[in-house]
Design a protein around this motif. Structure first.
Motif: not given
Length: 386
Positions: A359-360, A364, A378, A381
């Protein structure tokens, strides 16, 4: 008044689900067939990979009221045609076929389709486990009849493999490397001698069962099970190995997930209602995490579990069921992070951090590039944070 029982099944075996296509192909291709085969090897390949949207035309001599004059054959397995052709040639030579690959790569589906097309039944199956016994490959006894009348052909309970030998059919063994070595060893003589001795029936004409022409065996094995019960060199030599890999093309995998999820939802009497863009996001995430690299070429940490196509179908089906049973409660995309978390934690709970890293990273960066659905992901999250 008595009710007429109905025999409804959640999943139809391939020979029943595609009976119309198999009957059509039997009349369409009158080429040479190996002993015991229902349709030609070429027709078996067409049955599995499809006719690429083209309608095949039945020869005039084979036409009748029961068959359509033209029919397009649906693709049922997404993979290389050459792989399917090699499998068919192996079976035509009455040699054992072993399908290996990561979990969820449709090995069992391919095995079922091959058996259904070749001999008309895919249900002569032994499920390999640590508890599978040699009797399940050979034969057992109806003990009530055995005690009452002694050993007799009527008291013998044939295994799926023995039934396949008698009829010249294809037997299937799922997860062969999960069977104990002594059980695997029983396959060596089966594939070499092509007969099973029944010493209890000595002196009768049923003391030995010889394989009828056409008999062969398809086994499957997961690469993740390597070392569970390693196959002996003798057994390996009796199989042709074929590796079934993940689907290489995003569009092809997305279409397969859509088709399989649609079928699963239809069994639940639920309409398919997943937006095409949401489905592509789902499959893209699975492919990124499975391969360790995003479609853009960014490195992605791989979780311990296999992000298989079969798991993607399960998630898509869950999203469809949520949309049907809880309409308007929330958008379907908002459910995706939670389902992905459940998948990646299956083998190692610590892999939740791996998904958060995805996710990061990839999520993103796509959000920053302005992709609407990825921007929404995003924003979700926090679902991944314990």
């Amino acid at each position: 008044m008595t009710d007429t029982p109905t025999h409804r099944r959640q999943v139809e075996p391939a020979e029943d689900a595609h009976a119309g296509e198999l009957a059509f192909l039997a009349g369409y291709d009158d080429g040479p067939r190996p002993p015991g085969w229902r349709i030609t090897p070429r027709a078996v390949v067409t049955f599995i990979v499809g006719s690429e949207g083209k309608e095949l035309e039945l020869p005039v001599a084979a036409r009748g009221a029961a068959l359509p004059d033209r029919l397009a054959i649906s693709a049922k397995f997404v993979g290389e045609r050459a792989l399917v052709e090699r499998c068919v040639v192996t079976l035509a030579g009455e040699r054992g076929l072993l399908l290996v690959g990561e979990p969820g790569t449709a090995k069992s589906m391919l095995s079922e389709l091959l058996a259904a097309a070749v001999c008309g039944t895919s249900e002569l199956v032994v499920q390999g486990t640590a508890g599978t016994t040699e009797d399940q490959l050979r034969y057992g006894w109806n003990y009530a009849m055995l005690l009452a009348h002694g050993p007799s052909p009527e008291a013998l309970v044939a295994s799926p493999v023995l039934r396949a030998m008698r009829t010249g059919a294809v037997a299937r063994i799922e997860e062969v490397t999960r069977c104990l070595p002594e059980v695997q060893d029983a396959l060596v003589s089966l594939l070499s001698d092509r007969r099973i001795a029944v010493p209890e029936l000595a002196g009768t004409g049923d003391a030995t069962v010889h394989a009828a022409p056409g008999f062969t065996l398809i086994a499957t094995a997961n690469l993740r099970d390597r070392g569970v019960s390693e196959m002996s060199a003798a057994l390996k030599r009796r199989f042709n190995f074929e590796t079934v890999g993940p689907i290489g093309d995003l569009a092809a995998e997305t279409e397969l997930v859509r088709r399989q999820a649609t079928a699963a939802l239809a069994r639940a009497a639920t309409p398919y209602a997943i937006d095409a863009a949401v489905l592509e996001v789902l499959v893209t995430a699975f492919r990124d995490l499975r391969g360790g690299r995003s479609v853009e070429g960014w490195d992605v940490q791989k979780p311990s579990t296999v992000m298989s196509t079969a798991e993607a179908v399960a998630v898509a089906t869950s999203l469809g069921l949520a949309a049907a049973y809880f309409p308007g409660d929330r958008d379907v995309l908002s459910l995706l992070p939670g389902h992905l978390l459940g998948v990646v934690r299956k083998d190692d709970p610590a892999d939740g951090a791996t998904l958060l890293g995805y996710w990061d990273g990839a999520v993103r960066r796509r959000a920053e590039d302005g992709a609407r659905l990825w921007r929404r992901l995003w924003e979700l999250r926090d679902v991944l944070v314990d």
